[in-house]
Design a protein around this motif. Sequence first.
Motif, PDB file in Angstrom:
ATOM      1  N   VAL A 205       0.716   4.335  -2.713  1.00 37.47           N
ATOM      2  CA  VAL A 205       0.526   5.743  -2.351  1.00 37.47           C
ATOM      3  C   VAL A 205       1.684   6.586  -2.868  1.00 37.47           C
ATOM      4  O   VAL A 205       1.488   7.685  -3.412  1.00 37.47           O
ATOM      5  CB  VAL A 205       0.383   5.885  -0.823  1.00 37.47           C
TER       6      VAL A 205
ATOM      7  N   GLN B 174      -5.842   2.087   9.696  1.00 40.24           N
ATOM      8  CA  GLN B 174      -4.855   2.858   8.955  1.00 40.24           C
ATOM      9  C   GLN B 174      -4.751   2.338   7.527  1.00 40.24           C
ATOM     10  O   GLN B 174      -5.460   1.433   7.117  1.00 40.24           O
ATOM     11  CB  GLN B 174      -3.485   2.748   9.656  1.00 40.24           C
TER      12      GLN B 174
ATOM     13  N   ASP C 162       1.335   7.371  -6.328  1.00 37.15           N
ATOM     14  CA  ASP C 162       0.066   8.028  -6.653  1.00 37.15           C
ATOM     15  C   ASP C 162      -0.616   7.252  -7.784  1.00 37.15           C
ATOM     16  O   ASP C 162      -0.990   7.809  -8.815  1.00 37.15           O
ATOM     17  CB  ASP C 162       0.307   9.490  -7.062  1.00 37.15           C
TER      18      ASP C 162
ATOM     19  N   ARG D 155     -11.721   8.081   4.261  1.00 38.19           N
ATOM     20  CA  ARG D 155     -11.715   9.491   3.835  1.00 38.19           C
ATOM     21  C   ARG D 155     -12.495   9.667   2.534  1.00 38.19           C
ATOM     22  O   ARG D 155     -13.212  10.650   2.349  1.00 38.19           O
ATOM     23  CB  ARG D 155     -10.276   9.976   3.659  1.00 38.19           C
ATOM     24  N   LEU D 156     -12.368   8.683   1.648  1.00 39.09           N
ATOM     25  CA  LEU D 156     -13.034   8.767   0.351  1.00 39.09           C
ATOM     26  C   LEU D 156     -14.549   8.768   0.506  1.00 39.09           C
ATOM     27  O   LEU D 156     -15.263   9.410  -0.277  1.00 39.09           O
ATOM     28  CB  LEU D 156     -12.599   7.581  -0.524  1.00 39.09           C
TER      29      LEU D 156
ATOM     30  N   TRP E  25       0.833  -1.203   0.000  1.00 40.46           N
ATOM     31  CA  TRP E  25       0.000   0.000   0.000  1.00 40.46           C
ATOM     32  C   TRP E  25       0.871   1.258   0.000  1.00 40.46           C
ATOM     33  O   TRP E  25       0.580   2.235  -0.698  1.00 40.46           O
ATOM     34  CB  TRP E  25      -0.935  -0.001   1.210  1.00 40.46           C
TER      35      TRP E  25
ATOM     36  N   ASP F  22      -7.713   3.533  -5.607  1.00 39.89           N
ATOM     37  CA  ASP F  22      -8.946   3.147  -4.910  1.00 39.89           C
ATOM     38  C   ASP F  22      -9.227   1.657  -5.075  1.00 39.89           C
ATOM     39  O   ASP F  22      -9.620   0.972  -4.124  1.00 39.89           O
ATOM     40  CB  ASP F  22     -10.133   3.959  -5.434  1.00 39.89           C
TER      41      ASP F  22
ATOM     42  N   HIS G 121      -7.729   5.285   3.900  1.00 42.26           N
ATOM     43  CA  HIS G 121      -7.900   5.989   2.615  1.00 42.26           C
ATOM     44  C   HIS G 121      -9.354   5.909   2.153  1.00 42.26           C
ATOM     45  O   HIS G 121      -9.944   6.925   1.748  1.00 42.26           O
ATOM     46  CB  HIS G 121      -6.975   5.381   1.569  1.00 42.26           C
TER      47      HIS G 121
ATOM     48  N   ALA H  55      -6.940  -0.310  -2.935  1.00 40.72           N
ATOM     49  CA  ALA H  55      -7.361  -0.241  -1.535  1.00 40.72           C
ATOM     50  C   ALA H  55      -8.486  -1.230  -1.248  1.00 40.72           C
ATOM     51  O   ALA H  55      -8.483  -1.912  -0.219  1.00 40.72           O
ATOM     52  CB  ALA H  55      -7.811   1.183  -1.204  1.00 40.72           C
TER      53      ALA H  55
ATOM     54  N   ALA I  28      -4.872   1.370   3.767  1.00 38.80           N
ATOM     55  CA  ALA I  28      -5.875   1.321   2.708  1.00 38.80           C
ATOM     56  C   ALA I  28      -7.270   1.608   3.245  1.00 38.80           C
ATOM     57  O   ALA I  28      -8.075   2.297   2.601  1.00 38.80           O
ATOM     58  CB  ALA I  28      -5.837  -0.041   2.029  1.00 38.80           C
TER      59      ALA I  28
END
Length: 375
Positions: A193, A256, A196, A264-265, A189, A201, A261, A204, A258
């Motif tokens: 990141v 924490q 980028d 947050r998405l 992961w 997604d 992430h 993840a 993935a």
Amino acid sequence: MDMGRLAIACAAQHHLPPESTMRPDLSQETKDLLRRAVHVVRAASPADVAPSTAREYRRVADRIFARRRPDGSFPPLEQLTDSRAYYAQLRSAWSRHAHGELVEAISALRPPVPDADVRERLSRVRLWLAQAEAYPISRASDPLTERPGDRAPSRLTQRLASEGSRAAESRSKRRFLASLPHDWLDVLWGAAVAADHRHLDAIAVLICTGARPVEVGAGVLVERDGAGGLAFSIPGAKVGEIEGQPWRRLRVAAGQGAAAHLSRLTAGGPVLVTGPAPATLSTAIADLAGWRWSRRVSAYDIRHQRAADARNAFPGDVAACARWLGHAADTTLRYYGRLPRRAGCAGPVPLGAEAPRPVRRHLTAKRPELVAELG
């Protein structure tokens, strides 16, 4: 030779000339050659492949054939590539091609054969017997394993040794899983990141759930579950009248990496995450992992890891593990790896799994307590 014909020819042993049909005037050396060739063909057990795979194998075999030397021999496959993945494809394709050519070469010696043609046809048998023995079908799926008595290690194996790496002892995902470090999903992961990655997604979702790449490609609905975790609604694949789960809903801790992430998405509401074609997603995983471990990893290695995590998260609950994977029977769990419970969970912690179909239990004499429980 068409790949389908090879399976038919090897299965129907009477298609090959029996020893009784050998010409009486052949030398003992030639008879031994033919017996060896027939034995190699009959010992082969090629699995059926999809038509698209057969076509790709044919294209690969044609590329190898184009490298034929002036003396009629072929260069060792190890000299054609330094890529492990491509070497495995070369060997799988060439072993099938060589066995197919050997079947035709043996069949071409059926009487009556004009005396003028016997020498040429025997040369063809020798050529393809050498290739079939060098790349037997029974080992095509395990191309990088060196065994006692094998020929000298390939250039690829020697190069890996000089770099401090080593070839995997087995292509088994279960064995490979046990050799990986505890935090390999976090490492993967982190690489995604840092790059980028454009499929961040989808990667993840794969790391959180261990879903099949084709399921991620179809679209996975991700949302917060109201208890601080994440919920994933996954469309089923490999679903039949009674096989597989049409859909499943998995819950994981946000934590924490993935999972964080995706948390947050989905801050503004549910999000449908779709991925690329399965082969593209698996290639992305392999490229991100690089050569950190004994071999390149794939999307299905992640699935095996998450299956092991589910076993540890739901100890003794076989049905929950099966639902996590999208299975409608507990028997398929035997194909997935285990990790010691003390190893904990290597990825986002599984919290629960729901699916519409009940999980069928496999009853055997070795599980009397289960028979009594369900009786």
